[in-house]
Write an enzyme that holds these catalytic residues in place. Structure first.
Site, short mmCIF file in Angstrom:
data_model
loop_
_atom_site.label_atom_id
_atom_site.label_comp_id
_atom_site.label_asym_id
_atom_site.label_seq_id
_atom_site.Cartn_x
_atom_site.Cartn_y
_atom_site.Cartn_z
N THR B 129 -5.85 1.33 -3.95
CA THR B 129 -5.49 1.62 -5.62
C THR B 129 -6.47 0.62 -6.27
O THR B 129 -6.93 -0.36 -5.65
CB THR B 129 -3.98 1.24 -5.79
OG1 THR B 129 -3.87 0.02 -5.62
CG2 THR B 129 -3.40 2.10 -4.74
N HIS B 130 -6.34 0.39 -7.43
CA HIS B 130 -7.03 -0.16 -8.20
C HIS B 130 -6.63 -1.87 -8.10
O HIS B 130 -7.33 -2.76 -7.97
CB HIS B 130 -6.96 -0.27 -9.90
CG HIS B 130 -7.81 1.04 -10.14
ND1 HIS B 130 -8.10 1.68 -11.32
CD2 HIS B 130 -8.69 1.85 -9.33
CE1 HIS B 130 -8.79 2.84 -11.42
NE2 HIS B 130 -9.18 2.66 -10.30
N CYS B 131 -5.21 -1.77 -7.84
CA CYS B 131 -4.64 -3.06 -7.57
C CYS B 131 -4.25 -3.63 -6.27
O CYS B 131 -4.47 -4.80 -6.21
CB CYS B 131 -3.05 -3.22 -8.46
SG CYS B 131 -2.22 -1.61 -8.24
N TYR B 132 -4.58 -2.50 -5.23
CA TYR B 132 -4.58 -2.91 -3.89
C TYR B 132 -5.87 -2.12 -3.19
O TYR B 132 -5.66 -1.10 -2.71
CB TYR B 132 -3.40 -2.40 -3.14
CG TYR B 132 -1.90 -3.06 -3.66
CD1 TYR B 132 -1.72 -4.36 -3.13
CD2 TYR B 132 -1.15 -2.57 -4.58
CE1 TYR B 132 -0.52 -4.94 -3.57
CE2 TYR B 132 -0.06 -3.17 -4.83
CZ TYR B 132 0.40 -4.47 -4.47
OH TYR B 132 1.40 -4.98 -4.98
N PRO B 133 -7.06 -2.76 -3.43
CA PRO B 133 -8.21 -1.87 -3.06
C PRO B 133 -8.26 -1.84 -1.50
O PRO B 133 -8.80 -0.99 -1.14
CB PRO B 133 -9.37 -2.97 -3.47
CG PRO B 133 -8.84 -4.20 -3.71
CD PRO B 133 -7.28 -4.24 -4.07
#
Lengths: 139, 389
Positions: B129-133
């Protein structure tokens, strides 16, 4: 003196001689019958401890063969890894010879190797896998 | 009738004056001195059990890596853990099997390895995710480098359970152990007169918030256990005649000891976990004293035929734990061997350890925040064609 554990197999209808009688009387062997399974029209089995002079044991087993029976000397033994055991008792549910029993006062598992038939049912039944088979007769 | 409060008993524990005995010792005390005197003299009775309890597992928080990952699938030593809780939380269930080793290793083994301080391989995947790449991680964890690791067991310490036999012609491998054909053996799982909920049959002192001995450390009763069935038929002494109450337990995995938590494998059934649980019962009054003096001969269960797999399993015999623990039972005139699956030796060790902890002033009793329900029955799972969407 030597002591071995042997399974003897008796094909149905073939054996007429009283084999154990002759082993005791003619070959001077001490026999301790641990398990006997004899049914009609089936191969009978006898699990025995045989104790005596080495040459007498050898001659006795030769005699067993000469009578049309067969035998197998136990080459495996069951090892109880006591230090890992929790003494739950699950193995005692399947032990056919009473080698594995619970001491009713302290609820310790006790293992009498002398009575063990090395059927290996306890190896499967133990939830902690602390019973194992070892090849060779030595503990 | 004399009455003691939780606070009074704790005050005695603090000053080292509390009289603490195990549930087995209590039997003799009541026998010798009578219920009234026993209730006066004894402050706490300790119980214990150490049996296979499948409904167990642990929540773990792994900490965040750099760059971070929102773990959506997690494996610990190749055993899948449930990762549908936040980014780096997971639940490892005791009965989950290894994807590479099958039944010989499972969630319970992961838990035992963690308690033993061993390194456990962590592999996790994510969609990023954007926050958990990060999309993948492979590393080793142990109890010292993770954040929280607490055992949370939905159903432990069953208040009574049936004994098992097998009337079929074939050997059966079950969670009740190996059942020989033609009812050639019976297995049972209990610590009987030492068992926590059999000593407090109507949950007068064991409730939500009760501090307990769990896996070698202090834990708590978190809730009623799943399948909690307090409406089960009971004898005159209040003791259920078949499986009844259960407890949901929580405790710090990091402080546990492998002497009291052990992974187990039941042949062809799968992995489960022996959980050591001890619960102190404060002797507040004579009724509680009387209940803690329960004996194996006053506790009954049913021998049930496990070869019947559909519909209710037939009851072969109602039997006391005294008879089961004697090593053989009379089943229709035939004497057949009965074998335990739950360790009495460990149950005693737990009850004795808990007694010593209380006497040393290291373990205090707790008044439940809320009682366990006395009304509740167990639903069956119906197979329905349609839902009410």
């Amino acid at each position: 003196m030597k002591k071995i554990k042997v399974t003897m197999y008796f094909p149905s209808n073939k054996i007429t001689a009283p084999v154990t009688y002759h082993l005791i009387k003619d070959y001077n062997l001490m026999l301790n019958i641990l398990n006997a399974d004899v049914s009609l029209n089936k191969i009978g089995t006898l699990v025995v401890d045989i104790e005596g002079e080495e040459k007498d044991i050898e001659a006795g087993l030769e005699f067993v063969k000469s009578q049309g029976a067969d035998y197998k000397v136990f080459s495996k033994s069951i090892i109880w890894q006591e230090e890992s055991c929790v003494h739950c008792g699950a193995c005692t549910a399947v032990c056919p010879s009473g080698a594995l029993t619970m001491d009713k006062t302290d609820w310790n598992l006790t293992f009498d190797k002398e009575k063990c038939l090395v059927c290996e049912l306890c190896v499967k039944a133990c939830p902690l896998k602390v019973m194992c088979v070892r090849n060779g007769d030595k503990a | 009738m004399s009455y003691k409060s939780f606070d009074e008993i704790n005050e005695k524990i603090k000053t080292g004056k509390a009289v603490v005995v195990t549930a087995e010792q209590m039997i003799d005390i009541v026998e010798e001195k009578g219920i009234r005197q026993a209730a006066k003299e004894v402050d706490v009775v300790t119980t214990g059990t150490f049996g296979p309890m499948c409904s167990s597992g642990a929540f773990i928080n792994f900490g965040h890596s750099d760059p971070p990952i929102r773990m959506s699938k997690v494996w610990l030593n190749d055993v899948p853990a449930y990762a549908g809780v936040a980014a780096v939380d997971a639940y490892i269930g005791a009965t989950e099997l290894s994807e590479s080793r099958g039944m010989e290793y499972g969630g319970a083994h992961v838990i035992e390895d963690l308690i033993a301080g061993k390194d456990v391989h962590l592999y996790a995947e994510s969609y990023g995710t954007h926050c958990y790449p990060r999309k993948e991680i492979s590393t080793y964890i142990n109890k010292n480098n993770i954040n929280q690791a607490f055992m949370f067991n939905p159903r432990n310490a069953y208040q009574n359970y049936n004994a098992a036999s097998n009337s079929s012609e074939k050997i059966m491998y079950t969670y009740m152990g190996t059942l020989l054909p033609k009812c050639a053996n019976v297995t049972y799982s209990t610590s009987g007169q030492l068992s926590p909920l059999l000593n407090d049959p109507l949950y007068r002192t064991i409730g939500i918030g009760t501090r307990i001995f769990m896996g070698g450390t202090q834990g708590y009763v978190a809730w009623e256990g799943t399948q909690h069935n307090p409406e089960q038929k009971r004898g005159e002494n209040g003791v259920p005649l078949a499986s009844a109450g259960t407890l949901s337990l929580i405790g710090d995995l990091k402080k546990m000891d492998t002497r009291f938590i052990r992974a187990a494998v039941f042949q062809q059934y799968g992995v489960t976990m022996f959980v050591g649980v001890g619960i102190p019962i404060p002797i507040l009054d004579e009724d509680i004293a009387e209940k803690t003096a329960v004996r194996n001969r006053d506790i009954y269960t049913n021998i049930v035929d496990y070869s019947v797999s559909s519909g209710p399993k037939p009851v072969l015999k109602k039997v006391s734990y005294e008879e089961l623990m004697s090593g053989s039972v009379d089943l229709n005139g035939k004497i057949i061997p009965s074998a335990p699956l739950s360790s009495m030796k460990k149950a005693r060790e737990i009850a004795v350890t808990l007694r010593e902890l209380i006497m040393a002033g290291e373990f205090f009793i707790t008044q439940p925040i809320s009682s366990l329900p006395l009304t509740n029955t167990v639903n069956k799972l119906e197979i329905r064609e349609d839902g009410n969407r």
